[in-house]
Design a protein around this motif. Sequence first.
Motif, PDB file in Angstrom:
ATOM      1  N   ARG A  30       3.299  -3.404  -7.766  1.00 35.52           N
ATOM      2  CA  ARG A  30       4.224  -2.220  -6.513  1.00 35.52           C
ATOM      3  C   ARG A  30       5.489  -2.459  -7.248  1.00 35.52           C
ATOM      4  O   ARG A  30       6.438  -0.982  -7.963  1.00 35.52           O
ATOM      5  CB  ARG A  30       4.653  -2.367  -5.784  1.00 35.52           C
ATOM      6  CG  ARG A  30       3.553  -2.230  -4.886  1.00 35.52           C
ATOM      7  CD  ARG A  30       3.778  -0.896  -4.324  1.00 35.52           C
ATOM      8  NE  ARG A  30       2.423   0.168  -3.987  1.00 35.52           N
ATOM      9  CZ  ARG A  30       3.079   1.282  -4.453  1.00 35.52           C
ATOM     10  NH1 ARG A  30       3.828   1.923  -4.778  1.00 35.52           N
ATOM     11  NH2 ARG A  30       2.225   2.535  -3.606  1.00 35.52           N
ATOM     12  N   SER A  56       4.640  11.044   3.525  1.00 35.14           N
ATOM     13  CA  SER A  56       5.436  10.521   2.295  1.00 35.14           C
ATOM     14  C   SER A  56       3.969  10.653   1.712  1.00 35.14           C
ATOM     15  O   SER A  56       3.043  11.153   1.881  1.00 35.14           O
ATOM     16  CB  SER A  56       5.102   9.042   2.773  1.00 35.14           C
ATOM     17  OG  SER A  56       4.020   8.284   2.584  1.00 35.14           O
ATOM     18  N   VAL A  57       4.293  10.731   0.346  1.00 36.16           N
ATOM     19  CA  VAL A  57       3.893  10.237  -0.559  1.00 36.16           C
ATOM     20  C   VAL A  57       2.803   9.537  -1.033  1.00 36.16           C
ATOM     21  O   VAL A  57       1.601   9.800  -1.433  1.00 36.16           O
ATOM     22  CB  VAL A  57       4.549  10.061  -2.000  1.00 36.16           C
ATOM     23  CG1 VAL A  57       5.484  11.739  -2.571  1.00 36.16           C
ATOM     24  CG2 VAL A  57       5.330   8.701  -2.283  1.00 36.16           C
ATOM     25  N   ASN A  58       2.042   8.544  -0.094  1.00 36.91           N
ATOM     26  CA  ASN A  58       1.257   7.665   0.027  1.00 36.91           C
ATOM     27  C   ASN A  58       0.510   8.128   1.879  1.00 36.91           C
ATOM     28  O   ASN A  58      -0.210   7.036   1.880  1.00 36.91           O
ATOM     29  CB  ASN A  58       2.124   6.415   0.504  1.00 36.91           C
ATOM     30  CG  ASN A  58       2.481   5.760  -0.819  1.00 36.91           C
ATOM     31  OD1 ASN A  58       3.783   6.103  -1.094  1.00 36.91           O
ATOM     32  ND2 ASN A  58       1.995   5.748  -1.977  1.00 36.91           N
ATOM     33  N   GLY A  59       1.369   8.933   2.102  1.00 34.80           N
ATOM     34  CA  GLY A  59      -0.029   9.809   2.706  1.00 34.80           C
ATOM     35  C   GLY A  59       0.077   8.846   4.580  1.00 34.80           C
ATOM     36  O   GLY A  59      -0.762   9.626   6.051  1.00 34.80           O
ATOM     37  N   ALA A  78      10.868   7.445  -5.039  1.00 33.47           N
ATOM     38  CA  ALA A  78       9.619   7.079  -4.791  1.00 33.47           C
ATOM     39  C   ALA A  78      10.012   7.286  -3.275  1.00 33.47           C
ATOM     40  O   ALA A  78       8.705   6.875  -1.870  1.00 33.47           O
ATOM     41  CB  ALA A  78       9.729   5.706  -4.727  1.00 33.47           C
ATOM     42  N   ARG A 119       0.014   8.982  -8.568  1.00 30.38           N
ATOM     43  CA  ARG A 119      -0.551   9.200  -8.054  1.00 30.38           C
ATOM     44  C   ARG A 119      -0.655  10.433  -7.610  1.00 30.38           C
ATOM     45  O   ARG A 119      -1.355  10.639  -6.555  1.00 30.38           O
ATOM     46  CB  ARG A 119       0.236   8.284  -6.940  1.00 30.38           C
ATOM     47  CG  ARG A 119       1.415   9.075  -6.410  1.00 30.38           C
ATOM     48  CD  ARG A 119       2.421   8.158  -5.828  1.00 30.38           C
ATOM     49  NE  ARG A 119       3.280   6.721  -6.655  1.00 30.38           N
ATOM     50  CZ  ARG A 119       2.727   5.694  -5.931  1.00 30.38           C
ATOM     51  NH1 ARG A 119       2.685   5.108  -4.999  1.00 30.38           N
ATOM     52  NH2 ARG A 119       3.225   4.710  -6.790  1.00 30.38           N
ATOM     53  N   TYR A 175       4.560  10.780 -10.499  1.00 30.38           N
ATOM     54  CA  TYR A 175       3.823  11.085  -9.245  1.00 30.38           C
ATOM     55  C   TYR A 175       2.692  11.669 -10.546  1.00 30.38           C
ATOM     56  O   TYR A 175       1.813  12.192  -9.455  1.00 30.38           O
ATOM     57  CB  TYR A 175       5.155  12.504  -9.221  1.00 30.38           C
ATOM     58  CG  TYR A 175       5.650  12.458  -8.052  1.00 30.38           C
ATOM     59  CD1 TYR A 175       5.491  12.362  -6.937  1.00 30.38           C
ATOM     60  CD2 TYR A 175       6.784  11.687  -7.897  1.00 30.38           C
ATOM     61  CE1 TYR A 175       6.378  11.901  -5.512  1.00 30.38           C
ATOM     62  CE2 TYR A 175       7.613  11.691  -7.402  1.00 30.38           C
ATOM     63  CZ  TYR A 175       6.511  11.245  -5.907  1.00 30.38           C
ATOM     64  OH  TYR A 175       8.307  11.113  -4.833  1.00 30.38           O
ATOM     65  N   ARG A 196       0.323  -1.310   0.344  1.00 30.78           N
ATOM     66  CA  ARG A 196      -0.216   0.359  -0.540  1.00 30.78           C
ATOM     67  C   ARG A 196       0.442   1.318   0.139  1.00 30.78           C
ATOM     68  O   ARG A 196       0.247   2.348  -0.625  1.00 30.78           O
ATOM     69  CB  ARG A 196      -0.946   0.088   1.042  1.00 30.78           C
ATOM     70  CG  ARG A 196      -1.990   0.985   1.070  1.00 30.78           C
ATOM     71  CD  ARG A 196      -3.202   0.500   2.957  1.00 30.78           C
ATOM     72  NE  ARG A 196      -1.567   0.583   3.593  1.00 30.78           N
ATOM     73  CZ  ARG A 196      -1.669   1.565   4.413  1.00 30.78           C
ATOM     74  NH1 ARG A 196      -2.054   2.691   3.762  1.00 30.78           N
ATOM     75  NH2 ARG A 196      -0.796   1.425   5.541  1.00 30.78           N
ATOM     76  N   THR A 197       2.033   1.407   1.090  1.00 36.53           N
ATOM     77  CA  THR A 197       3.166   2.478   0.792  1.00 36.53           C
ATOM     78  C   THR A 197       4.093   2.441   0.266  1.00 36.53           C
ATOM     79  O   THR A 197       4.913   2.959  -0.615  1.00 36.53           O
ATOM     80  CB  THR A 197       2.950   2.725   2.088  1.00 36.53           C
ATOM     81  OG1 THR A 197       3.914   1.248   2.689  1.00 36.53           O
ATOM     82  CG2 THR A 197       2.271   2.704   3.596  1.00 36.53           C
ATOM     83  N   GLY A 198       3.997   1.291  -0.024  1.00 36.11           N
ATOM     84  CA  GLY A 198       5.127   1.137  -0.744  1.00 36.11           C
ATOM     85  C   GLY A 198       6.616   1.050  -0.367  1.00 36.11           C
ATOM     86  O   GLY A 198       7.940   1.249  -0.806  1.00 36.11           O
TER      87      GLY A 198
END
Length: 699
Positions: free
Chosen positions: A462, A640-643, A627, A698, A695, A374-376
């Motif tokens: 991923r 992070s870019v994934n929150g 990433a 996402r 970018y 999910r977050t990588g």
Amino acid sequence: MASADRATESEESLVSLYRPSTILPIARHRDALLYLVENYPVTIVVGQTGSGKTTQLPQYLHQARWTEEGKIIACTQPRRVAATTVATRVAEEMGVRLGEEVGYSIRFEDMTSPRTRIKYMTDGMLLREALVDPLLSRYSVVMIDEAHERSLSTDVLLGILKKIRRRRKDLRIVVSSATLQAEEFARFFGDEGESGEEERGGNRDEGDGDGGRKELAKIISLEGRCYPVDVLYLEEPAENYLEKAMQTVFDIHLKARSMNMHFPDKPSNVQALTSTLNKYRRVKGTFWREEIETAISTIMERAGDLHPRAPQILPLPLYAGLPSDEQLAVFDPAPENHRKVIVSTNIAEASVTIENIVFVIDCGFVKLRAFDPRTGIEALSVVPVSRASATQRAGRAGRTRTGKCFRLYTQRAFNDVMTEMGVPEIQRSNLAPVLLQLKALGIDNVVRFDFITPPPSELMARALELLFSLGALDDYARLTKPLGLRMAEMPVDPMTAKILLNSVNFQCTDQILSIAAMTSVQNVFITHEGSKKPAESAKRKFAVEEGDHLTLLNVYQAFAPKFNKPNAAKWCKDHYLNFRALSRAVSVCQQLRRYLDKFNLRVSSEGGGGTPTGEGIRRCLATGYFAHAARMQPDGSFRSVNGMQLWAHPSSVMFNRKADWVVFHEVVETGKKTFIRDVTVIEKDWLLEYAPGFYQLRK
DNA sequence: GAGCACTGC
């Protein structure tokens, strides 16, 4: 396997100091083993530590002329130290010089020669050889030892070997496994979807499975050699496992003769202690360094209450970050009238074997690195051990004589909470390096690759996404050339490979080489006993405002000219630096430089890298680590870019410092917070410039 | 102002 259900007969009378190889349990199975290898493509060998499979089987095969016509027998190990020590032992047994008929090959050490017939190596090393020789044509037999550990490289190798076998009917595969997984390995190799008549019908098409089907894989069991271990559980779950562990230490020490007091569910069945004191350790999973040190000092303190003439306790810590001379202390014999108590991380579960352990205290947890699709991001989390793992820990008490294992959990937890087996590494790892390697081996359709345990599709997706964003794969998910192919060849993860290959464009090759080497070693900074303050100020001398990568570069540049000088170790000590880690960084750096030379990338370090803020270097970092980007929030944490909410690790120069956007090397999850380590300030625009696709994907 | 399982190329 030692367990509570095992018969309690003892073999103690058989203990001898030296056991010639002829009386190892495996010797009785010599002919059967050779018969199976001769007649079946795959042999699954089930045998415990001490059965002699690792040292003897390759010798049997050598004697049976599997090494004629220049062919080699390979035996892979998940760990370097195993490859070297086993090779040394076998060379001794055969009366040859190490590196001649018997050799080993591990990273940075190739102890083989053209005469080498039996070759021990790390599993990762054999995988790397496959890049150059895809059919592994030098080998007549490949033995995958300790396959039940299911290391990432072992799993990939198993899939590749199965594929190679279809093209090379002469190849023999031996897989050594614990009992539990033998059937799974046999099924994996047995289920071919093609004719099994490889001896006669070598030219038949794949998928032709009618008639004449022959079993491809056979299992053979070797009797192991270990003593029964009495396993005891708690009646109620422990509230504080650390405290419980220390209590148990003293219970054992004081009441060894009637120690059923705290474990009333089992009759005492007490081991009568001989005049020499026995050692024990606890195998742990959840404690970290400070906890181990706490346990050591608490035990030491409480041991002060022991009667001066009573048996004493010598507590010793053991974890990977400990300087090696202190690690070695656990192997020293205890002083007279002392019992060694070794408090350790799970380094002692598989990597380090300490003899004369009679008692094991198992807290029942393990800390695992897992990749969150999910977050990588890879992070550490605490989970209950598997029953297989608990059995392994208990078995450590039965190496020299009958032993006892105290499980700091209930039998109910063992039966109901724990799983039979742990999740294999390949199902919880960042697959980008694996898929890149498969692609480089010519396996284009990685989604259909025959993994013994297929990884979850989210992990695959991923990994492919990251590889695509890094430019290693094209729109059709094919390996790009030269970039993707070169990335696969380099012995670093894809993000690091990318910055190394890209460094030429930023004229900072030297610097990126040093940084890549430094982030690949651990524990660069150390603190001496009770010396936090001076260590902190020593570190500040290297610190750079823009972040940890440039700070590490400063350390490397200060150390490199001193490497190989007589006072290098002292210089490190004076500057609170880890000499061994830095020396390793120099080796890694040299190795990586050879790759860049091989690719004809001119190593230049002028230009961008040299500016005071290291902008070129930081830009270059962003081209690989986009990433792993995060932005600072008003509360000082990062997002992070994934929150994900992340905090700069206290060891980072970015700890408690203001910034906007950063990239980081890795994530470490502890009980309460998720930390990022090796953090460097970048500009947001760079992310959009170097990874626009990523970018956009996402938003 | 808080603290890093273990491997491997």
